[in-house]
Scaffold this active site. Structure first.
Site, PDB file in Angstrom:
ATOM      1  N   LYS A 214       0.840  -1.201   0.000  1.00  0.00           N
ATOM      2  CA  LYS A 214       0.000   0.000   0.000  1.00  0.00           C
ATOM      3  C   LYS A 214       0.876   1.253   0.000  1.00  0.00           C
ATOM      4  O   LYS A 214       0.699   2.142  -0.800  1.00  0.00           O
ATOM      5  CB  LYS A 214      -0.918  -0.041   1.227  1.00  0.00           C
ATOM      6  N   GLU A 220      10.484  -4.649   4.523  1.00  0.00           N
ATOM      7  CA  GLU A 220      10.571  -6.064   4.132  1.00  0.00           C
ATOM      8  C   GLU A 220      10.274  -6.217   2.642  1.00  0.00           C
ATOM      9  O   GLU A 220      10.975  -6.930   1.909  1.00  0.00           O
ATOM     10  CB  GLU A 220       9.561  -6.915   4.918  1.00  0.00           C
ATOM     11  N   GLY A 276      -4.831  -1.886   5.025  1.00  0.00           N
ATOM     12  CA  GLY A 276      -4.043  -3.024   4.547  1.00  0.00           C
ATOM     13  C   GLY A 276      -4.717  -4.358   4.840  1.00  0.00           C
ATOM     14  O   GLY A 276      -4.791  -5.237   3.979  1.00  0.00           O
ATOM     15  N   ARG A 277      -5.251  -4.516   6.039  1.00  0.00           N
ATOM     16  CA  ARG A 277      -5.850  -5.802   6.424  1.00  0.00           C
ATOM     17  C   ARG A 277      -7.257  -5.988   5.849  1.00  0.00           C
ATOM     18  O   ARG A 277      -7.896  -6.998   6.091  1.00  0.00           O
ATOM     19  CB  ARG A 277      -5.839  -5.947   7.946  1.00  0.00           C
ATOM     20  N   GLU A 362      -4.784  -6.647  14.719  1.00  0.00           N
ATOM     21  CA  GLU A 362      -4.253  -5.334  14.347  1.00  0.00           C
ATOM     22  C   GLU A 362      -5.361  -4.284  14.431  1.00  0.00           C
ATOM     23  O   GLU A 362      -5.101  -3.111  14.672  1.00  0.00           O
ATOM     24  CB  GLU A 362      -3.652  -5.380  12.928  1.00  0.00           C
ATOM     25  N   HIS A 393      -5.533 -33.209  17.917  1.00  0.00           N
ATOM     26  CA  HIS A 393      -4.437 -34.033  18.420  1.00  0.00           C
ATOM     27  C   HIS A 393      -3.285 -33.186  18.932  1.00  0.00           C
ATOM     28  O   HIS A 393      -2.158 -33.661  19.041  1.00  0.00           O
ATOM     29  CB  HIS A 393      -3.969 -34.985  17.313  1.00  0.00           C
ATOM     30  N   LYS A 517       9.420  -1.006  14.075  1.00  0.00           N
ATOM     31  CA  LYS A 517      10.014  -0.672  12.764  1.00  0.00           C
ATOM     32  C   LYS A 517      11.112   0.374  12.947  1.00  0.00           C
ATOM     33  O   LYS A 517      12.199   0.256  12.389  1.00  0.00           O
ATOM     34  CB  LYS A 517       8.944  -0.054  11.850  1.00  0.00           C
TER      35      LYS A 517
HETATM   36  O1  F6P Z   1       2.008  -4.166   9.891  1.00  0.00           O
HETATM   37  C1  F6P Z   1       1.708  -2.842   9.574  1.00  0.00           C
HETATM   38  C2  F6P Z   1       1.220  -2.715   8.183  1.00  0.00           C
HETATM   39  O2  F6P Z   1       1.091  -1.364   7.910  1.00  0.00           O
HETATM   40  C3  F6P Z   1      -0.086  -3.455   7.916  1.00  0.00           C
HETATM   41  O3  F6P Z   1      -1.194  -2.779   8.350  1.00  0.00           O
HETATM   42  C4  F6P Z   1      -0.008  -3.631   6.458  1.00  0.00           C
HETATM   43  O4  F6P Z   1      -0.933  -4.594   6.035  1.00  0.00           O
HETATM   44  C5  F6P Z   1       1.420  -4.065   6.305  1.00  0.00           C
HETATM   45  O5  F6P Z   1       2.122  -3.271   7.240  1.00  0.00           O
HETATM   46  C6  F6P Z   1       1.992  -3.877   4.941  1.00  0.00           C
HETATM   47  O6  F6P Z   1       1.976  -2.541   4.540  1.00  0.00           O
HETATM   48  P1  F6P Z   1       2.168  -2.139   3.040  1.00  0.00           P
HETATM   49  O7  F6P Z   1       1.074  -2.732   2.238  1.00  0.00           O
HETATM   50  O8  F6P Z   1       2.120  -0.642   3.025  1.00  0.00           O
HETATM   51  O9  F6P Z   1       3.515  -2.640   2.580  1.00  0.00           O
END
Ligand code: F6P
Length: 553
Positions: A214, A220, A276-277, A362, A393, A517
């Site tokens: 987003k 990452e 995002g979620r 979240e 199990h 972060k």
């Molecule tokens: O974990 C924080 C967060 O902002 C989430 O809400 C989001 O889904 C994820 O990081 C990834 O963010 P982006 O889509 O901006 O890379």
């Protein structure tokens, strides 16, 4: 920080809240589920709500008509329906980020009008869906080729959090509907082994990377995307022009996408009003759309919409997300339950609970209210679980005989969707028998008398007694189709919404992920360059020193 809105008492001081506290205390010792069913067998049919293809049975809960009425009064006092309508209207109910919350617009029909800042967003939603569909069709048909002219056979989604969990979960869930000629991989972890394992057996000439972010700033994702680009260029002789044929982006941030070197023509857009979620039915679902095709993707959106409309229009006493949200509040706030298990009896839903963890935790893992005041009530539960029957199990022992109250949702289907042999098809009844048996055992347990009647030696009786009264919801549907998946996800989205509304928290921000972060960025130079990190606490400084030493061994 400010006071609660003028004239509104704090949640726990509201008469509707204290009425529930009194109800809980008055009812002690609580009638157990055996007694509740004996007194009112009709609850087996009455405590069922139907939404689209879902049959949601909440009869095995520690509630009576009175409990449900009191919970509904709490929801009314918290004006859940008012906040719901504000969300659907596009008002900026994400107060800390001053944003609208409009994932429901992602599945609105073409002719709907939903305005944000005076502009109808629905045409943009459909323009992106159409662009995604055209692209997905080109990849699926082989018309979109890689830099060397070979057709694309592998799709690697690079993203994390909401930009990974949704598409990865839905890809697994809808595997029987996917094009089996194509390979899909999902890379999220900044641990280099994730990307390494994802691409080690792939031909770069046949591989498409979808960079899903987003913000397009998530460390990452950008790190993995950069490494993926190197892998691609190494494999294809270093011609930078290859990137345009092998990388597309899903983002709200065109500037950063261009800065990364991806042609913005190959960017599929979404908007800041999609959390995002809550995003996998936006452009973030491109990998899924390539896997299942645009028509199936649209069927899934229709499924979401069925539940959106139900949530908006169904009366409170038959409103599934409202009831499920309120039941969670009953246990979390009035029975001290700390967690909630989601237990799908479907192999294809193997990632469903992990997906719900982000959606729920979240969203509702908050400890200040919308006005910034500390809350003195419990908010979101720990959400956990894995598909049955495996969990039986492993950890079900604790649910049955441990000391904790763990409300759980079972999810099961009347028939498998895939082409199974007759022998494997027959296993489905065994799977479902387990689901029903677990709900039964959890609810009704086994008394000491029943254990004794089986001739069990007296010293073993306590060990073999099940106290029962563990509340469960059973969600049944015909089959796990794209529409049913959409229905299930929307059901949980709105359940989470209901709980956040009652708790008066902002379910749509996520400031809690920021600190880690920032600190990671500060610590990293100590690992990569051996730099001193000023102000590092002694414990972390010792860990860093130990890591550096061990790395050299
Ligand atoms: O974990 C924080 C967060 O902002 C989430 O809400 C989001 O889904 C994820 O990081 C990834 O963010 P982006 O889509 O901006 O890379």
């Amino acid at each position: 920080m400010s006071d609660s809105p003028a004239g509104t008492p704090r949640l726990t001081l509201r008469p509707e809240w204290t009425a529930l506290e009194d109800h809980r205390k008055d009812a002690l010792p609580q009638p157990g589920l055996r007694e509740l069913f004996a007194a009112d067998p009709g609850r087996a049919e009455r405590y069922v709500v139907h939404v689209g293809d879902l049959r949601i049975d909440y009869s095995k809960h520690l509630v009576t008509d009175e409990t449900l009425a009191l919970l509904q009064e709490l929801a009314a006092a918290a004006d859940v329906s008012g906040l719901r309508d504000a969300m659907f209207r596009g008002e900026k109910i994400n107060v800390t980020e001053d944003r609208a919350v409009l994932h429901t617009a992602l599945r609105a029909p073409r002719d709907a009008v939903i305005e944000v800042d005076g502009e109808n967003v629905v045409p943009d939603v459909h323009a992106v869906l159409d662009k995604m569909a055209a692209f997905a069709d080109r990849v699926r048909s082989g018309e979109w080729t890689g830099h060397t002219g070979k057709r694309i056979r592998n799709v690697v989604n690079i993203g994390i959090g909401g930009s990974d969990l949704g598409p990865a979960m839905a890809y697994e869930a809808l595997r029987p509907f996917t094009d089996r000629e194509l390979t899909f991989r999902f890379v999220s972890n900044v641990d280099g082994s994730d990307l390494h394992e994802a691409v080690r057996d792939l031909d770069p000439a046949e591989t498409l990377f979808i960079v899903a972010s987003k913000t397009f700033t998530t460390i990452e994702t950008i790190t993995n995307a950069t490494s993926a680009r190197s892998w691609l260029l190494d494999g294809l002789g270093g011609d930078e022009k290859a990137v345009a044929k092998h990388f597309v982006a899903l983002s709200t941030n065109a500037e950063k996408v261009a800065g990364f070197g991806i042609d913005v023509d190959n960017m599929f857009e979404f908007w800041d009003w999609v959390g995002g979620r809550y995003s996998y039915d936006s452009a973030i679902g491109l990998s899924l759309m390539i896997a299942i095709g645009p028509d199936r993707f649209r069927e899934m959106l229709d499924g979401f919409r069925i539940v959106d409309e139900h949530f908006r229009n169904a009366p409170a006493e038959a409103n599934a997300p409202l009831i499920m949200g309120l039941l969670g509040i009953w246990y979390g706030n009035f029975h001290d339950a700390q967690s909630h298990a989601v237990l799908p009896y479907s192999h294809y839903l193997s990632k469903f609970t992990a997906y719900l963890q982000q959606l729920d935790m979240e969203s509702n893992g908050k400890s200040v209210d919308r006005e910034g005041n500390p809350v003195d009530w419990q908010t979101g539960p720990v959400v956990w679980g894995t598909p049955g029957t495996n969990g039986q199990h492993a950890y079900y022992q604790l649910i049955h005989q441990g000391t904790k109250l763990i409300p759980a949702d079972f999810i099961g289907f009347a028939r498998p969707v895939d082409e199974l042999s007759d022998e494997l098809k027959a296993q489905h009844d065994l799977l479902m028998a387990n689901l029903f048996a677990q709900g039964q055992a959890l609810a009704f347990g086994k008394t000491a008398e029943e254990v004794r009647a089986e001739g069990v030696p007296e010293e073993q009786v306590p060990h073999r007694t099940f106290r029962g009264n563990h509340p469960t919801t059973t969600i049944l549907a015909t089959a796990l189709t794209p529409s049913v998946l959409g229905q299930l996800v929307a059901l949980y989205e709105h359940k989470v919404f209901v709980q956040g509304a009652v708790w008066n928290i902002d379910s749509f921000d996520q400031w809690g992920v920021e600190l880690g972060k920032v600190l990671a960025k500060r610590v990293e130079p100590a690992l990569t360059e051996g730099a001193d990190v000023p102000g590092l606490d002694p414990s972390t400084a010792a860990l860093v020193a130990a890591y550096r030493t061990l790395r050299e061994v």
